[in-house]
Structure formats: structure tokens, C-alpha cells
Write a protein that holds these residues in place. Structure first.
Motif, PDB file in Angstrom:
ATOM      1  N   SER A   1     -11.721  19.519  -8.986  1.00 39.67           N
ATOM      2  CA  SER A   1     -10.795  20.264  -8.569  1.00 39.67           C
ATOM      3  C   SER A   1     -10.481  20.472  -7.176  1.00 39.67           C
ATOM      4  CB  SER A   1     -10.954  21.339  -9.323  1.00 39.67           C
ATOM      5  OG  SER A   1     -10.924  21.418 -10.835  1.00 39.67           O
ATOM      6  N   LEU A   2     -11.658  20.625  -6.302  1.00 34.45           N
ATOM      7  CA  LEU A   2     -11.763  20.736  -5.115  1.00 34.45           C
ATOM      8  C   LEU A   2     -11.132  19.623  -4.327  1.00 34.45           C
ATOM      9  CD1 LEU A   2     -15.330  22.533  -4.681  1.00 34.45           C
ATOM     10  CD2 LEU A   2     -13.138  23.682  -4.326  1.00 34.45           C
ATOM     11  N   THR A   3     -11.350  18.601  -4.617  1.00 36.06           N
ATOM     12  CA  THR A   3     -10.861  17.289  -4.130  1.00 36.06           C
ATOM     13  C   THR A   3      -9.331  17.498  -4.457  1.00 36.06           C
ATOM     14  OG1 THR A   3     -12.858  15.803  -4.834  1.00 36.06           O
ATOM     15  CG2 THR A   3     -10.820  14.774  -4.148  1.00 36.06           C
ATOM     16  N   PHE A   4      -8.868  17.798  -5.358  1.00 30.44           N
ATOM     17  CA  PHE A   4      -7.339  17.939  -5.929  1.00 30.44           C
ATOM     18  C   PHE A   4      -6.950  18.826  -4.831  1.00 30.44           C
ATOM     19  CE2 PHE A   4      -3.598  19.734  -7.538  1.00 30.44           C
ATOM     20  CZ  PHE A   4      -2.861  18.569  -7.885  1.00 30.44           C
ATOM     21  N   HIS A   5      -7.342  20.113  -4.524  1.00 31.17           N
ATOM     22  CA  HIS A   5      -6.944  21.130  -3.981  1.00 31.17           C
ATOM     23  C   HIS A   5      -6.759  20.583  -2.418  1.00 31.17           C
ATOM     24  CE1 HIS A   5      -5.637  25.293  -3.395  1.00 31.17           C
ATOM     25  NE2 HIS A   5      -6.307  25.261  -2.076  1.00 31.17           N
ATOM     26  N   ARG A   6      -7.819  20.017  -1.907  1.00 26.20           N
ATOM     27  CA  ARG A   6      -7.910  19.419  -0.510  1.00 26.20           C
ATOM     28  C   ARG A   6      -6.705  18.155   0.102  1.00 26.20           C
ATOM     29  NH1 ARG A   6     -12.090  18.913   3.356  1.00 26.20           N
ATOM     30  NH2 ARG A   6     -12.618  21.202   3.972  1.00 26.20           N
ATOM     31  N   THR A   7      -6.511  17.758  -1.273  1.00 20.58           N
ATOM     32  CA  THR A   7      -5.376  16.376  -1.255  1.00 20.58           C
ATOM     33  C   THR A   7      -4.180  16.895  -1.315  1.00 20.58           C
ATOM     34  OG1 THR A   7      -7.195  15.025  -2.342  1.00 20.58           O
ATOM     35  CG2 THR A   7      -4.824  14.020  -2.181  1.00 20.58           C
ATOM     36  N   ALA A   8      -3.983  17.546  -2.394  1.00 16.84           N
ATOM     37  CA  ALA A   8      -2.352  18.047  -2.778  1.00 16.84           C
ATOM     38  C   ALA A   8      -1.946  19.360  -2.127  1.00 16.84           C
ATOM     39  CB  ALA A   8      -1.929  17.971  -4.073  1.00 16.84           C
ATOM     40  N   VAL A   9      -2.880  20.283  -2.040  1.00 20.19           N
ATOM     41  CA  VAL A   9      -2.434  21.720  -1.329  1.00 20.19           C
ATOM     42  C   VAL A   9      -3.107  22.220  -0.127  1.00 20.19           C
ATOM     43  CG1 VAL A   9      -2.764  24.266  -2.460  1.00 20.19           C
ATOM     44  CG2 VAL A   9      -2.646  22.328  -4.178  1.00 20.19           C
ATOM     45  N   ASP A  10      -3.887  22.215   0.381  1.00 14.60           N
ATOM     46  CA  ASP A  10      -4.476  22.608   1.439  1.00 14.60           C
ATOM     47  C   ASP A  10      -5.772  21.858   2.103  1.00 14.60           C
ATOM     48  OD1 ASP A  10      -5.405  24.020   3.882  1.00 14.60           O
ATOM     49  OD2 ASP A  10      -5.997  25.805   2.683  1.00 14.60           O
ATOM     50  N   THR A  11      -5.387  20.812   3.140  1.00 16.90           N
ATOM     51  CA  THR A  11      -6.150  20.059   3.763  1.00 16.90           C
ATOM     52  C   THR A  11      -7.497  20.691   4.218  1.00 16.90           C
ATOM     53  OG1 THR A  11      -4.959  19.580   5.679  1.00 16.90           O
ATOM     54  CG2 THR A  11      -4.781  18.226   3.838  1.00 16.90           C
ATOM     55  N   ASP A  12      -7.385  21.996   4.405  1.00 16.06           N
ATOM     56  CA  ASP A  12      -8.483  22.743   5.259  1.00 16.06           C
ATOM     57  C   ASP A  12      -9.263  23.811   4.364  1.00 16.06           C
ATOM     58  OD1 ASP A  12      -7.895  21.580   7.973  1.00 16.06           O
ATOM     59  OD2 ASP A  12      -6.139  23.027   7.878  1.00 16.06           O
ATOM     60  N   ALA A  13      -8.749  23.589   3.057  1.00 10.67           N
ATOM     61  CA  ALA A  13      -9.382  24.609   1.996  1.00 10.67           C
ATOM     62  C   ALA A  13     -10.954  24.563   2.173  1.00 10.67           C
ATOM     63  CB  ALA A  13      -8.953  24.157   0.820  1.00 10.67           C
ATOM     64  N   PRO A  14     -11.590  25.702   2.099  1.00  8.39           N
ATOM     65  CA  PRO A  14     -13.080  25.710   2.157  1.00  8.39           C
ATOM     66  C   PRO A  14     -13.734  25.055   1.145  1.00  8.39           C
ATOM     67  CG  PRO A  14     -12.240  27.648   1.660  1.00  8.39           C
ATOM     68  CD  PRO A  14     -11.121  26.930   2.202  1.00  8.39           C
ATOM     69  N   ILE A  15     -14.677  24.437   0.875  1.00  6.67           N
ATOM     70  CA  ILE A  15     -15.391  23.613  -0.217  1.00  6.67           C
ATOM     71  C   ILE A  15     -16.706  24.132  -0.391  1.00  6.67           C
ATOM     72  CG2 ILE A  15     -16.319  21.578  -0.879  1.00  6.67           C
ATOM     73  CD1 ILE A  15     -14.067  20.044   0.608  1.00  6.67           C
ATOM     74  N   ARG A  16     -17.561  24.235   0.653  1.00  7.39           N
ATOM     75  CA  ARG A  16     -19.060  24.493   0.699  1.00  7.39           C
ATOM     76  C   ARG A  16     -19.308  25.729  -0.049  1.00  7.39           C
ATOM     77  NH1 ARG A  16     -23.538  26.573   1.765  1.00  7.39           N
ATOM     78  NH2 ARG A  16     -25.409  25.205   1.927  1.00  7.39           N
TER      79      ARG A  16
ATOM     80  N   THR B   1     -20.558  18.964  -1.113  1.00  6.69           N
ATOM     81  CA  THR B   1     -19.298  19.144  -0.105  1.00  6.69           C
ATOM     82  C   THR B   1     -19.240  17.914   0.695  1.00  6.69           C
ATOM     83  OG1 THR B   1     -20.178  21.587   0.374  1.00  6.69           O
ATOM     84  CG2 THR B   1     -18.693  20.292   2.002  1.00  6.69           C
ATOM     85  N   ALA B   2     -20.357  17.043   1.132  1.00  6.88           N
ATOM     86  CA  ALA B   2     -20.028  15.849   1.658  1.00  6.88           C
ATOM     87  C   ALA B   2     -19.259  14.597   0.525  1.00  6.88           C
ATOM     88  CB  ALA B   2     -21.223  15.238   2.228  1.00  6.88           C
ATOM     89  N   LEU B   3     -19.598  14.614  -0.496  1.00  6.25           N
ATOM     90  CA  LEU B   3     -18.885  13.834  -1.531  1.00  6.25           C
ATOM     91  C   LEU B   3     -17.377  14.357  -1.648  1.00  6.25           C
ATOM     92  CD1 LEU B   3     -18.570  11.599  -3.367  1.00  6.25           C
ATOM     93  CD2 LEU B   3     -19.608  13.401  -5.125  1.00  6.25           C
ATOM     94  N   VAL B   4     -17.220  15.482  -1.702  1.00 12.40           N
ATOM     95  CA  VAL B   4     -15.858  15.957  -1.898  1.00 12.40           C
ATOM     96  C   VAL B   4     -14.793  15.569  -0.541  1.00 12.40           C
ATOM     97  CG1 VAL B   4     -14.158  18.010  -2.345  1.00 12.40           C
ATOM     98  CG2 VAL B   4     -16.232  17.787  -3.682  1.00 12.40           C
ATOM     99  N   GLU B   5     -15.519  15.956   0.408  1.00 18.78           N
ATOM    100  CA  GLU B   5     -14.556  15.717   1.720  1.00 18.78           C
ATOM    101  C   GLU B   5     -14.588  14.180   1.902  1.00 18.78           C
ATOM    102  OE1 GLU B   5     -17.699  17.488   4.721  1.00 18.78           O
ATOM    103  OE2 GLU B   5     -16.077  19.523   4.728  1.00 18.78           O
ATOM    104  N   SER B   6     -15.620  13.366   1.704  1.00 19.14           N
ATOM    105  CA  SER B   6     -15.243  11.827   1.681  1.00 19.14           C
ATOM    106  C   SER B   6     -14.101  11.452   0.752  1.00 19.14           C
ATOM    107  CB  SER B   6     -16.552  11.203   1.372  1.00 19.14           C
ATOM    108  OG  SER B   6     -16.497  10.047   1.206  1.00 19.14           O
ATOM    109  N   LEU B   7     -13.982  11.817  -0.548  1.00 24.52           N
ATOM    110  CA  LEU B   7     -13.115  11.420  -1.362  1.00 24.52           C
ATOM    111  C   LEU B   7     -11.771  12.123  -0.708  1.00 24.52           C
ATOM    112  CD1 LEU B   7     -14.837  12.385  -4.748  1.00 24.52           C
ATOM    113  CD2 LEU B   7     -14.332  10.176  -3.966  1.00 24.52           C
TER     114      LEU B   7
END
Length: 202
Positions: free
Chosen positions: A174-189, A102-108
Motif C-alpha cells: 500500500s505504501l509503495t502504491f501511494h508513493r507511486t500513484a499519489v504522493d512521491t514524497d509521502a512518509p514511509i518510515r 522503508t528501504a525496500l518500499v523506497e527501492s520499489l
């Protein structure tokens, strides 16, 4: 000799400015908007300055790809260091692995311009196989990610087959893409934790 030494930081600074500006243009306006003239204007540089750093369009794109790779490898190094600290304890739970990923995806995803530029390039540089490879599965970034994912899964007692490692990387991407391009608040963990739990039960 003094002149050569004093010039080196200036050259590096100009290259960094050009690559950072090019990334912003790619993220905002896409690959077709990236020109030497556009970089000069956006960076506040005299006309022709970008051409001195990267003479051709291919060289400019290569500079961008290399910069994106360097930044992502820094994130990967941080993740590897965190993994090593956890491994030194002799215990590594699935929950901790979920936290680590989760920390890695959030950092990216926090480097939004970088990620948007990367995705734009992946879609547009098929006419340059070498560049496309450096952005995808034949890159140092991908090799590093696979090594980290394999070690992390092993430490958590999870399967480490090639397909399992690839699945973790694809999910994180995929989660990084979603956070970047779709929803910046999308849950990851929760997504990562559910996947890893399923992997433990397979």
C-alpha cells in the motif's frame, strides 16, 4: 557454432529492449495502448520486430510480467542480504526492521514505471488467470516477500503468524502504491514504525 554464440546476446538485447519499452507504454498509457506496433515505434525498431520476440499479445504481456518479477526479486534479494547481515550481529530491533522495510518500499517506488505498469496489469488481466497470479499472491515475488517478512518479524521478536506476515506485506504494498500513484514524497518510515510498534504490543 560461432554464429549461434554471437547471436545470443543480440537476441537477449532485443528482448530486453522490447520488454523495457512495453513497460514504459503501460506506465504512460495503460494496457490498451500496448500493441506490437506501438512497441516497435517507441523502441525505434523495424515493423514486425516485436512480433519476432513475442508473437502474440499474451506472449508480450508474459514477457513484461516476467521482467517486472525479475526486477522485484532483485530488490527482494538485496533486502534478504541486508537482513542476513543484521541477523549475523545477533541483534535486530524494531527500529532496524522499520529501516529495512522503508528501504525496500523506497527501492520499489523508485521504479515508478515498473510499479505503474504492474498496477495497470493487475487491474486489466483478469481474463488471464496465470498472468494475474504471477502479479499477485501466487507469484514467486509474493512467496519470497512472505519468507523475508516472516524471518524479519521473527528476528525482531514480533509475531509471525500468517495474518501478521500478510499484514506487513499489504502495508508495504500500500505504501509503495501511494508513493507511486499519489504522493512521491509521502512518509514511509513513521507509518511502518507505528505499525510494528503496535504489533509488538498486541
Amino acid at each position: 557454432m560461432v554464429d549461434e554464440v554471437s547471436e545470443a546476446p543480440a537476441i537477449k538485447g532485443r528482448r530486453d529492449l522490447v520488454s523495457a519499452t512495453a513497460i514504459r507504454i503501460l506506465a504512460r498509457d495503460g494496457v490498451r495502448a500496448l500493441t506490437h506496433r506501438a512497441v516497435d515505434a517507441a523502441a525505434g525498431l523495424p515493423p514486425g520486430s516485436t512480433s519476432h520476440v513475442a508473437r502474440t499479445r499474451e506472449a508480450l504481456l508474459t514477457l513484461v510480467v516476467d521482467t517486472l518479477s525479475e526486477r522485484t526479486l532483485t530488490d527482494s534479494d538485496d533486502t534478504a542480504a541486508s537482513l542476513a547481515r543484521l541477523a549475523d550481529r545477533g541483534e535486530f530491533s524494531i527500529d532496524e526492521l522499520a529501516d529495512l522495510l522503508t528501504a525496500l518500499v523506497e527501492s520499489l517506488a523508485s521504479r515508478r514505471d515498473d510499479m505503474r505498469a504492474r498496477y495497470a496489469l493487475i487491474l486489466e488481466v483478469h481474463d488471464s488467470p496465470a498472468l494475474h497470479a504471477k502479479l499477485t499472491t501466487e507469484s514467486e515475488v509474493h512467496r519470497t516477500a512472505r519468507a523475508i517478512a516472516s524471518s524479519a518479524l521473527d528476528l525482531a521478536g514480533l509475531p509471525t503468524s500468517s495474518s501478521d506476515v500478510d499484514a506487513v506485506i499489504r502495508l508495504a504494498d500500500s505504501l509503495t502504491f501511494h508513493r507511486t500513484a499519489v504522493d512521491t514524497d509521502a512518509p514511509i518510515r513513521p507509518v511502518l514504525a507505528a505499525f510494528l510498534k503496535g504489533l509488538s504490543e498486541s
